[in-house]
Motif scaffolding. Structure first.
Motif, PDB file in Angstrom:
ATOM      1  N   GLY A 129       0.778  -1.229   0.000  1.00 36.19           N
ATOM      2  CA  GLY A 129       0.000   0.000   0.000  1.00 36.19           C
ATOM      3  C   GLY A 129       0.806   1.274   0.000  1.00 36.19           C
ATOM      4  N   LEU A 130       2.015   1.233  -0.572  1.00 29.57           N
ATOM      5  CA  LEU A 130       2.878   2.416  -0.560  1.00 29.57           C
ATOM      6  C   LEU A 130       3.204   2.937  -1.954  1.00 29.57           C
ATOM      7  N   ALA A 131       2.551   2.444  -2.981  1.00 31.10           N
ATOM      8  CA  ALA A 131       2.907   2.837  -4.341  1.00 31.10           C
ATOM      9  C   ALA A 131       2.813   4.350  -4.534  1.00 31.10           C
ATOM     10  N   GLU A 132       1.791   4.977  -3.970  1.00 31.13           N
ATOM     11  CA  GLU A 132       1.617   6.418  -4.171  1.00 31.13           C
ATOM     12  C   GLU A 132       2.605   7.250  -3.363  1.00 31.13           C
ATOM     13  N   GLY A 144       4.535   3.308  10.780  1.00 33.59           N
ATOM     14  CA  GLY A 144       4.077   2.078  10.142  1.00 33.59           C
ATOM     15  C   GLY A 144       4.428   2.030   8.666  1.00 33.59           C
ATOM     16  N   MET A 145       4.324   3.165   7.989  1.00 39.03           N
ATOM     17  CA  MET A 145       4.683   3.229   6.574  1.00 39.03           C
ATOM     18  C   MET A 145       6.177   3.019   6.382  1.00 39.03           C
ATOM     19  N   GLN A 146       6.986   3.574   7.277  1.00 40.89           N
ATOM     20  CA  GLN A 146       8.431   3.361   7.197  1.00 40.89           C
ATOM     21  C   GLN A 146       8.767   1.878   7.355  1.00 40.89           C
ATOM     22  N   GLN A 147       8.062   1.203   8.267  1.00 44.05           N
ATOM     23  CA  GLN A 147       8.352  -0.212   8.465  1.00 44.05           C
ATOM     24  C   GLN A 147       7.880  -1.051   7.283  1.00 44.05           C
ATOM     25  N   ARG A 148       6.806  -0.631   6.617  1.00 45.75           N
ATOM     26  CA  ARG A 148       6.396  -1.308   5.379  1.00 45.75           C
ATOM     27  C   ARG A 148       7.498  -1.178   4.330  1.00 45.75           C
ATOM     28  N   ALA A 149       8.031   0.040   4.196  1.00 42.25           N
ATOM     29  CA  ALA A 149       9.126   0.246   3.247  1.00 42.25           C
ATOM     30  C   ALA A 149      10.338  -0.593   3.633  1.00 42.25           C
ATOM     31  N   ASN A 150      10.585  -0.713   4.915  1.00 43.26           N
ATOM     32  CA  ASN A 150      11.697  -1.521   5.405  1.00 43.26           C
ATOM     33  C   ASN A 150      11.538  -2.979   4.997  1.00 43.26           C
ATOM     34  N   LEU A 151      10.311  -3.501   5.100  1.00 48.16           N
ATOM     35  CA  LEU A 151      10.054  -4.876   4.661  1.00 48.16           C
ATOM     36  C   LEU A 151      10.292  -5.022   3.168  1.00 48.16           C
ATOM     37  N   CYS A 152       9.830  -4.045   2.397  1.00 48.26           N
ATOM     38  CA  CYS A 152      10.053  -4.095   0.954  1.00 48.26           C
ATOM     39  C   CYS A 152      11.543  -4.098   0.638  1.00 48.26           C
ATOM     40  N   ARG A 153      12.301  -3.265   1.342  1.00 50.45           N
ATOM     41  CA  ARG A 153      13.751  -3.208   1.123  1.00 50.45           C
ATOM     42  C   ARG A 153      14.398  -4.562   1.430  1.00 50.45           C
ATOM     43  N   ALA A 154      13.921  -5.227   2.470  1.00 58.43           N
ATOM     44  CA  ALA A 154      14.492  -6.520   2.847  1.00 58.43           C
ATOM     45  C   ALA A 154      14.151  -7.620   1.843  1.00 58.43           C
ATOM     46  N   LEU A 155      13.089  -7.407   1.053  1.00 54.26           N
ATOM     47  CA  LEU A 155      12.612  -8.453   0.146  1.00 54.26           C
ATOM     48  C   LEU A 155      12.897  -8.162  -1.324  1.00 54.26           C
ATOM     49  N   VAL A 156      13.378  -6.968  -1.651  1.00 51.04           N
ATOM     50  CA  VAL A 156      13.469  -6.572  -3.055  1.00 51.04           C
ATOM     51  C   VAL A 156      14.431  -7.452  -3.838  1.00 51.04           C
ATOM     52  N   HIS A 157      15.457  -7.979  -3.202  1.00 52.73           N
ATOM     53  CA  HIS A 157      16.397  -8.840  -3.912  1.00 52.73           C
ATOM     54  C   HIS A 157      15.982 -10.311  -3.844  1.00 52.73           C
ATOM     55  N   GLU A 158      14.701 -10.539  -3.482  1.00 47.34           N
ATOM     56  CA  GLU A 158      14.089 -11.870  -3.465  1.00 47.34           C
ATOM     57  C   GLU A 158      14.927 -12.870  -2.666  1.00 47.34           C
ATOM     58  N   PRO A 159      15.151 -12.567  -1.384  1.00 50.69           N
ATOM     59  CA  PRO A 159      15.974 -13.457  -0.563  1.00 50.69           C
ATOM     60  C   PRO A 159      15.264 -14.774  -0.279  1.00 50.69           C
ATOM     61  N   THR A 175      -1.231  -0.336  14.514  1.00 50.31           N
ATOM     62  CA  THR A 175      -0.344  -0.428  13.352  1.00 50.31           C
ATOM     63  C   THR A 175       0.372  -1.762  13.335  1.00 50.31           C
ATOM     64  N   ARG A 176       0.800  -2.212  14.505  1.00 52.15           N
ATOM     65  CA  ARG A 176       1.488  -3.495  14.595  1.00 52.15           C
ATOM     66  C   ARG A 176       0.606  -4.631  14.073  1.00 52.15           C
ATOM     67  N   GLU A 177      -0.650  -4.663  14.512  1.00 49.88           N
ATOM     68  CA  GLU A 177      -1.552  -5.724  14.066  1.00 49.88           C
ATOM     69  C   GLU A 177      -1.834  -5.626  12.573  1.00 49.88           C
ATOM     70  N   GLU A 178      -1.913  -4.408  12.053  1.00 50.93           N
ATOM     71  CA  GLU A 178      -2.107  -4.230  10.615  1.00 50.93           C
ATOM     72  C   GLU A 178      -0.935  -4.812   9.832  1.00 50.93           C
ATOM     73  N   LEU A 179       0.280  -4.599  10.341  1.00 48.29           N
ATOM     74  CA  LEU A 179       1.459  -5.087   9.638  1.00 48.29           C
ATOM     75  C   LEU A 179       1.637  -6.594   9.767  1.00 48.29           C
ATOM     76  N   TRP A 180       1.047  -7.204  10.794  1.00 43.90           N
ATOM     77  CA  TRP A 180       1.022  -8.669  10.822  1.00 43.90           C
ATOM     78  C   TRP A 180       0.375  -9.192   9.547  1.00 43.90           C
ATOM     79  N   GLY A 181      -0.769  -8.586   9.194  1.00 44.10           N
ATOM     80  CA  GLY A 181      -1.466  -9.010   7.991  1.00 44.10           C
ATOM     81  C   GLY A 181      -0.659  -8.763   6.739  1.00 44.10           C
ATOM     82  N   VAL A 182       0.040  -7.624   6.675  1.00 51.24           N
ATOM     83  CA  VAL A 182       0.877  -7.307   5.522  1.00 51.24           C
ATOM     84  C   VAL A 182       1.984  -8.353   5.367  1.00 51.24           C
ATOM     85  N   LEU A 183       2.668  -8.665   6.458  1.00 52.94           N
ATOM     86  CA  LEU A 183       3.752  -9.643   6.407  1.00 52.94           C
ATOM     87  C   LEU A 183       3.215 -11.027   6.043  1.00 52.94           C
TER      88      LEU A 183
END
Length: 260
Positions: A129-132, A144-159, A175-183
């Motif tokens: 949900g951070l494309a915009e 919470g948005m920063q941590q979403r970006a952090n997850l994307c950064r950790a996954l961008v090289h398809e580890p 926010t924590r519970e929301e990000l559980w669902g995202v992860l």
């Protein structure tokens, strides 16, 4: 064959007279498994992540990845920590792309393949949900948005492996519970192997396939619980009797560990 193995591992900081963080620590993690480590503060959970990533050698025993001893920094591993640590002078998209710019496997061809890499990064940003917000600076994003970006950064090289050290601890409960669902959504879509260190027992029960309870320092595995709750899990799952019982069982186990 287990993807990650530790066999009677010990880890000591500061030489022979230093702090013994882990002792007789044994664990096996299968490919694609979501594993959580819980236990008292300072029991060595984060130290195990350092061993898996190759950032710190074992003092005794053996740790293996793909059946081979871990003898230095490992490729194919993404990491995310409690603080997002986004670079303030880079946009959201540029922060997500950073591992591809600096990693040995990608930096030589980054410029030639930039469009491909940006497309992959944008796919992740859309998923969370951070494309915009691709062109926003970190200070323009909520925690919470920063941590979403952090997850994307950790996954961008398809580890193949994602190591998470209290990634949501600094966030508010909603926010924590929301990000559980995202992860969970990211993991269900890609099925990478996850090792999560957390003090939040509800978080462990919501996300993990297997939960290991670590003793007080020096840490070792003293209990293992399979989480048989169906996926995808929702916040409604956290009110179901089986979920509540599991959390209470884990809490009782950690109480015993603290008193031992």
């Amino acid at each position: 064959m287990a993807l990650i193995e530790a066999e009677r591992v010990a880890l000591r900081y500061g030489g022979p007279a230093g702090t013994l963080a882990l002792e007789d620590f044994s664990i096996a993690i299968e490919p694609g498994e979501f594993t959580a480590l819980v236990g008292p503060s300072g029991c060595g959970k984060s130290s195990f992540l350092k061993i898996v990533s190759g950032l710190h050698p074992v003092s005794a025993g053996v740790a293996r990845l793909h059946g081979r001893p871990i003898d230095g920094p490992q490729h194919g591993i993404g990491m995310a920590f409690q603080n997002a640590t986004l670079l303030p002078w880079r946009t959201t998209l540029e922060n997500v792309l950073l591992p591809l710019e600096v990693s040995r496997d990608h930096r030589a061809t980054f410029r030639q393949r930039r469009r491909e890499h940006e497309a992959r990064a944008m796919e992740l940003l859309r998923t969370v949900g951070l494309a915009e917000f691709r062109d926003h600076a970190p200070f323009q994003l909520s925690g919470g948005m920063q941590q979403r970006a952090n997850l994307c950064r950790a996954l961008v090289h398809e580890p193949e492996i994602l190591l998470l050290d209290e990634p949501f601890a600094a966030l508010d409960a909603f926010t924590r519970e929301e990000l559980w669902g995202v992860l969970q959504d990211l993991w269900l879509a890609r099925r990478f192997t996850v090792v999560l260190v957390t003090h939040d027992l509800r978080e462990a029960a919501f996300l993990a396939d297997t939960i290991h309870v670590v003793s007080r320092r020096p840490g070792r595995i003293v209990a293992t619980r399979r989480v048989d709750l169906p996926r995808p899990r929702t916040l409604a799952t956290t009110f179901e009797p089986a979920f509540v019982d599991l959390v209470h069982e884990l809490r009782d186990e950690i109480s015993r560990v603290r008193q031992a």
